[in-house]
Design a protein around this motif. Structure first.
Motif, PDB file in Angstrom:
ATOM      1  N   GLU A  62      -6.232  -7.880  -2.416  1.00  0.00           N
ATOM      2  CA  GLU A  62      -6.516  -6.534  -1.894  1.00  0.00           C
ATOM      3  C   GLU A  62      -7.453  -5.742  -2.800  1.00  0.00           C
ATOM      4  O   GLU A  62      -8.514  -5.336  -2.385  1.00  0.00           O
ATOM      5  N   SER A  63      -7.060  -5.489  -4.038  1.00  0.00           N
ATOM      6  CA  SER A  63      -7.891  -4.698  -4.954  1.00  0.00           C
ATOM      7  C   SER A  63      -7.741  -5.227  -6.365  1.00  0.00           C
ATOM      8  O   SER A  63      -6.704  -5.784  -6.732  1.00  0.00           O
ATOM      9  N   GLY A  64      -8.788  -5.039  -7.169  1.00  0.00           N
ATOM     10  CA  GLY A  64      -8.715  -5.415  -8.581  1.00  0.00           C
ATOM     11  C   GLY A  64      -8.060  -4.349  -9.425  1.00  0.00           C
ATOM     12  O   GLY A  64      -7.766  -4.568 -10.607  1.00  0.00           O
ATOM     13  N   ASP A  65      -7.809  -3.183  -8.824  1.00  0.00           N
ATOM     14  CA  ASP A  65      -7.168  -2.082  -9.532  1.00  0.00           C
ATOM     15  C   ASP A  65      -5.668  -2.132  -9.259  1.00  0.00           C
ATOM     16  O   ASP A  65      -5.211  -1.899  -8.145  1.00  0.00           O
ATOM     17  N   GLU A  66      -4.894  -2.453 -10.288  1.00  0.00           N
ATOM     18  CA  GLU A  66      -3.450  -2.654 -10.114  1.00  0.00           C
ATOM     19  C   GLU A  66      -2.746  -1.397  -9.620  1.00  0.00           C
ATOM     20  O   GLU A  66      -1.850  -1.471  -8.767  1.00  0.00           O
ATOM     21  N   GLU A  67      -3.150  -0.244 -10.129  1.00  0.00           N
ATOM     22  CA  GLU A  67      -2.515   1.007  -9.710  1.00  0.00           C
ATOM     23  C   GLU A  67      -2.796   1.296  -8.242  1.00  0.00           C
ATOM     24  O   GLU A  67      -1.897   1.669  -7.481  1.00  0.00           O
ATOM     25  N   LEU A  68      -4.047   1.102  -7.811  1.00  0.00           N
ATOM     26  CA  LEU A  68      -4.395   1.327  -6.410  1.00  0.00           C
ATOM     27  C   LEU A  68      -3.647   0.339  -5.519  1.00  0.00           C
ATOM     28  O   LEU A  68      -3.124   0.713  -4.463  1.00  0.00           O
ATOM     29  N   ARG A  69      -3.586  -0.929  -5.960  1.00  0.00           N
ATOM     30  CA  ARG A  69      -2.892  -1.947  -5.178  1.00  0.00           C
ATOM     31  C   ARG A  69      -1.416  -1.588  -4.987  1.00  0.00           C
ATOM     32  O   ARG A  69      -0.847  -1.768  -3.906  1.00  0.00           O
ATOM     33  N   GLY A  70      -0.789  -1.096  -6.047  1.00  0.00           N
ATOM     34  CA  GLY A  70       0.640  -0.812  -5.974  1.00  0.00           C
ATOM     35  C   GLY A  70       0.976   0.508  -5.321  1.00  0.00           C
ATOM     36  O   GLY A  70       1.834   0.575  -4.427  1.00  0.00           O
ATOM     37  N   LYS A  71       0.283   1.583  -5.728  1.00  0.00           N
ATOM     38  CA  LYS A  71       0.657   2.927  -5.253  1.00  0.00           C
ATOM     39  C   LYS A  71       0.027   3.304  -3.918  1.00  0.00           C
ATOM     40  O   LYS A  71       0.638   4.019  -3.122  1.00  0.00           O
ATOM     41  N   ILE A  72      -1.186   2.856  -3.660  1.00  0.00           N
ATOM     42  CA  ILE A  72      -1.879   3.215  -2.427  1.00  0.00           C
ATOM     43  C   ILE A  72      -1.693   2.137  -1.348  1.00  0.00           C
ATOM     44  O   ILE A  72      -1.285   2.430  -0.220  1.00  0.00           O
ATOM     45  N   VAL A  73      -1.982   0.903  -1.703  1.00  0.00           N
ATOM     46  CA  VAL A  73      -1.880  -0.193  -0.737  1.00  0.00           C
ATOM     47  C   VAL A  73      -0.417  -0.584  -0.505  1.00  0.00           C
ATOM     48  O   VAL A  73      -0.080  -1.203   0.504  1.00  0.00           O
ATOM     49  N   ASN A  74       0.446  -0.210  -1.419  1.00  0.00           N
ATOM     50  CA  ASN A  74       1.878  -0.521  -1.349  1.00  0.00           C
ATOM     51  C   ASN A  74       2.135  -2.026  -1.444  1.00  0.00           C
ATOM     52  O   ASN A  74       3.080  -2.549  -0.869  1.00  0.00           O
ATOM     53  N   LYS A  75       1.266  -2.711  -2.180  1.00  0.00           N
ATOM     54  CA  LYS A  75       1.462  -4.128  -2.455  1.00  0.00           C
ATOM     55  C   LYS A  75       1.726  -4.232  -3.948  1.00  0.00           C
ATOM     56  O   LYS A  75       0.808  -4.258  -4.762  1.00  0.00           O
ATOM     57  N   LYS A  76       2.985  -4.282  -4.291  1.00  0.00           N
ATOM     58  CA  LYS A  76       3.382  -4.146  -5.688  1.00  0.00           C
ATOM     59  C   LYS A  76       3.350  -5.491  -6.412  1.00  0.00           C
ATOM     60  O   LYS A  76       4.389  -6.055  -6.784  1.00  0.00           O
TER      61      LYS A  76
ATOM     62  N   ARG B 294     -16.473   3.942  -5.946  1.00  0.00           N
ATOM     63  CA  ARG B 294     -17.441   2.861  -6.132  1.00  0.00           C
ATOM     64  C   ARG B 294     -17.035   1.995  -7.317  1.00  0.00           C
ATOM     65  O   ARG B 294     -17.112   0.768  -7.278  1.00  0.00           O
ATOM     66  N   GLU B 295     -16.608   2.662  -8.405  1.00  0.00           N
ATOM     67  CA  GLU B 295     -16.227   1.943  -9.616  1.00  0.00           C
ATOM     68  C   GLU B 295     -15.048   1.004  -9.358  1.00  0.00           C
ATOM     69  O   GLU B 295     -15.021  -0.133  -9.858  1.00  0.00           O
ATOM     70  N   LYS B 296     -14.094   1.458  -8.564  1.00  0.00           N
ATOM     71  CA  LYS B 296     -12.929   0.615  -8.282  1.00  0.00           C
ATOM     72  C   LYS B 296     -13.286  -0.552  -7.375  1.00  0.00           C
ATOM     73  O   LYS B 296     -12.678  -1.630  -7.461  1.00  0.00           O
ATOM     74  N   MET B 297     -14.269  -0.366  -6.494  1.00  0.00           N
ATOM     75  CA  MET B 297     -14.728  -1.481  -5.665  1.00  0.00           C
ATOM     76  C   MET B 297     -15.341  -2.570  -6.533  1.00  0.00           C
ATOM     77  O   MET B 297     -15.076  -3.767  -6.343  1.00  0.00           O
ATOM     78  N   TYR B 298     -16.150  -2.164  -7.484  1.00  0.00           N
ATOM     79  CA  TYR B 298     -16.756  -3.150  -8.381  1.00  0.00           C
ATOM     80  C   TYR B 298     -15.733  -3.720  -9.368  1.00  0.00           C
ATOM     81  O   TYR B 298     -15.914  -4.821  -9.899  1.00  0.00           O
ATOM     82  N   GLN B 299     -14.648  -2.983  -9.585  1.00  0.00           N
ATOM     83  CA  GLN B 299     -13.553  -3.514 -10.399  1.00  0.00           C
ATOM     84  C   GLN B 299     -12.896  -4.689  -9.678  1.00  0.00           C
ATOM     85  O   GLN B 299     -12.459  -5.651 -10.314  1.00  0.00           O
ATOM     86  N   THR B 300     -12.850  -4.621  -8.335  1.00  0.00           N
ATOM     87  CA  THR B 300     -12.324  -5.735  -7.544  1.00  0.00           C
ATOM     88  C   THR B 300     -13.190  -6.970  -7.728  1.00  0.00           C
ATOM     89  O   THR B 300     -12.687  -8.087  -7.881  1.00  0.00           O
ATOM     90  N   LEU B 301     -14.512  -6.790  -7.712  1.00  0.00           N
ATOM     91  CA  LEU B 301     -15.425  -7.906  -7.967  1.00  0.00           C
ATOM     92  C   LEU B 301     -15.188  -8.498  -9.355  1.00  0.00           C
ATOM     93  O   LEU B 301     -15.079  -9.725  -9.510  1.00  0.00           O
TER      94      LEU B 301
END
Length: 463
Positions: free
Chosen positions: A293-307, A340-347
């Motif tokens: 989903e995302s390379g940002d662990e906080e976004l993945r857990g708190k926003i996407v709800n994939k802990k 934008r920065e978090k999108m490139y963090q996923t890459l």
């Protein structure tokens, strides 16, 4: 003459069949095949039309239906497919006003009121439809009448009782999975999902997870090995390793019976470990898809709800690579609060994971998902969007666009990320060495690369 025809439509006929399609796989539609297989009445002639695989134009679809003169047409549709479903139903009503047309699948299950806005449908089935659709057909063929209404499917508690799929209802030569060609089957072994990811419309189904027994699964696989001489099994469950003990029993049965096929599955990185992966590999597992989903662990857990922790993902991909299990990573761009920065963090994170295949898709606000509700609350889309999409007023699926960004910018970033992942010399060399034995795969690798360079989209129309 055919009594019942069940249809898997394209997303839309407006640009279908897709030109220069370069997919490495095309899987059969198991959901509608379960419905068709449940209609095991020898007095009824049942057919399945998979328009996606048959690549029929709308004109060809309608001509085929008119020629076969079915009494009932059942159409399945996810939300992206709902435009194609409406196009078929509207055209058929123009030619055969007395024909009964029903709609089922993920979209109408998430938006039951859909049937009230489209008079081209005579009935709708919400949820799991095997027994309900069978009862509807009995009523029509015995009484000759059916009240226009919404029917609610019955949740199947014992999946072993559903019986095996009648795969002869589909033309197996239309489906393929590289490098195994047509010598594979897809098998679903669970229903329901206990998780609540932001983007998923899975809440339309039961949260109660139900499992087929290992013995039942192996019986179906052995039947396919005997009848179709398959070499590969594609387990289509969202989270195959949800029940660790069951997976161990499945693997041990495969090893004990010396069945000799290979297989793939999808799961979560926090639901595998070294011991389990070793056993899965020994039993023939050769590819696992993980939701990153995302390379940002906080976004993945708190926003996407994939802990799921980054360390779990890094561990899972590393262990798979060590064993020789190929990996796929599924990512999304454009979550609420994403920059934008978090999108490139996923890459950057995906380069660390180094999967064999990675998808960077845009976050679509699907009905039934938390993301859809949030998009409406934030006035990013209105409640009529998907209805207007079904009518052809809107051509694009509603991609969620985070505050401070533009859709065009996200598309540009998506293309840039694809290019920066797939056009690395290290990746190209590794892919070449993996696919050198298959001219078709090398050719498809090249054509897929060209497609990514041009548009960063998929041949199936997914953003």
């Amino acid at each position: 003459m055919t009594d019942i025809i069940l249809i898997n439509p394209p997303n839309t006929y407006d640009n279908f069949p897709y030109k220069n399609s370069r997919e490495l796989c095309l899987y059969p539609p198991l959901g509608i095949l379960y419905i068709a297989s449940a209609l095991n009445d020898p007095s009824l002639k049942v057919e399945v039309m998979d328009i996606v695989a048959q690549k029929l134009t709308l004109k060809q679809t309608i001509e085929t239906l008119i020629e076969k003169k079915p009494k009932i047409i059942g159409i399945t549709a996810t939300s992206p497919q709902i435009r194609g479903a409406v196009q078929i139903a509207k055209e058929m009503k123009n030619y055969m006003k007395d024909i009964l047309i029903g709609i089922g699948g993920a979209h109408v299950s998430a938006v039951p009121q859909f049937i009230n806005d489209f008079d081209c449908f005579d009935f709708a089935v919400v949820g799991e439809g095997e027994s309900t659709f069978k009862a509807i057909c009995r009523e029509v063929f015995s009484d000759g009448y059916l009240e226009k209404k919404l029917y609610f499917g019955e949740v199947v508690e014992n999946l072993d009782n559903t019986g095996f799929l009648n795969r002869d209802l589909l033309d197996r030569s239309l489906y393929f999975m590289e490098p195994y060609g047509h010598d594979f089957v897809s098998i679903h072994t669970t229903r329901g999902c206990p998780f609540n990811c932001l983007f998923c419309s899975n809440p339309i189904t039961s949260r109660n997870v139900r499992y087929r027994t290992p013995e039942n699964i192996l019986l179906e696989i052995e039947s396919c090995l005997d009848k179709y001489k398959i070499k590969f099994v594609n387990f289509t469950d969202d989270t195959f390793t949800l029940n660790r003990e069951r997976v161990i029993n499945i693997c041990n049965l495969i090893i004990k019976k010396k069945l000799g096929f290979e297989w793939c599955c999808g799961t979560r990185a926090d639901l595998v470990d070294s011991e389990l992966l070793c056993l899965m590999y020994e039993a023939g597992c050769r590819n696992i898809g993980f939701g990153v989903e995302s390379g940002d662990e906080e976004l993945r857990g708190k926003i996407v709800n994939k802990k799921i922790k980054n360390r779990d993902l890094l561990f899972a991909f590393k262990e798979c690579k060590k064993l020789g299990i190929e990996t796929s990573a599924y990512c999304m761009l454009g979550f609420p609060g994403e920059t934008r920065e978090k999108m490139y963090q996923t890459l950057k994170f995906c380069k660390k994971l180094n999967p064999d295949v990675v998808g960077f898709h845009l976050a679509v606000a699907m009905p039934g998902s938390s993301l859809y509700n949030q998009a409406i609350d934030e006035n990013k889309i209105n409640k009529e969007y998907w209805g207007n999409y079904a009518k052809g007023i809107f051509e694009e699926q509603p991609v969620y666009v985070p505050d401070g960004m533009l859709f065009s910018e996200i598309k540009r970033i998506q293309k840039d990320i694809y290019l920066k992942y797939y056009f690395r010399p290290k990746y190209i060399i590794r892919r070449f060495l993996l696919d050198i034995k298959s001219f078709r795969k090398l050719k498809l690798d090249f054509l897929t690369g060209v497609s990514l360079f041009r548009s960063a989209g998929t041949a199936s129309g997914r953003p």
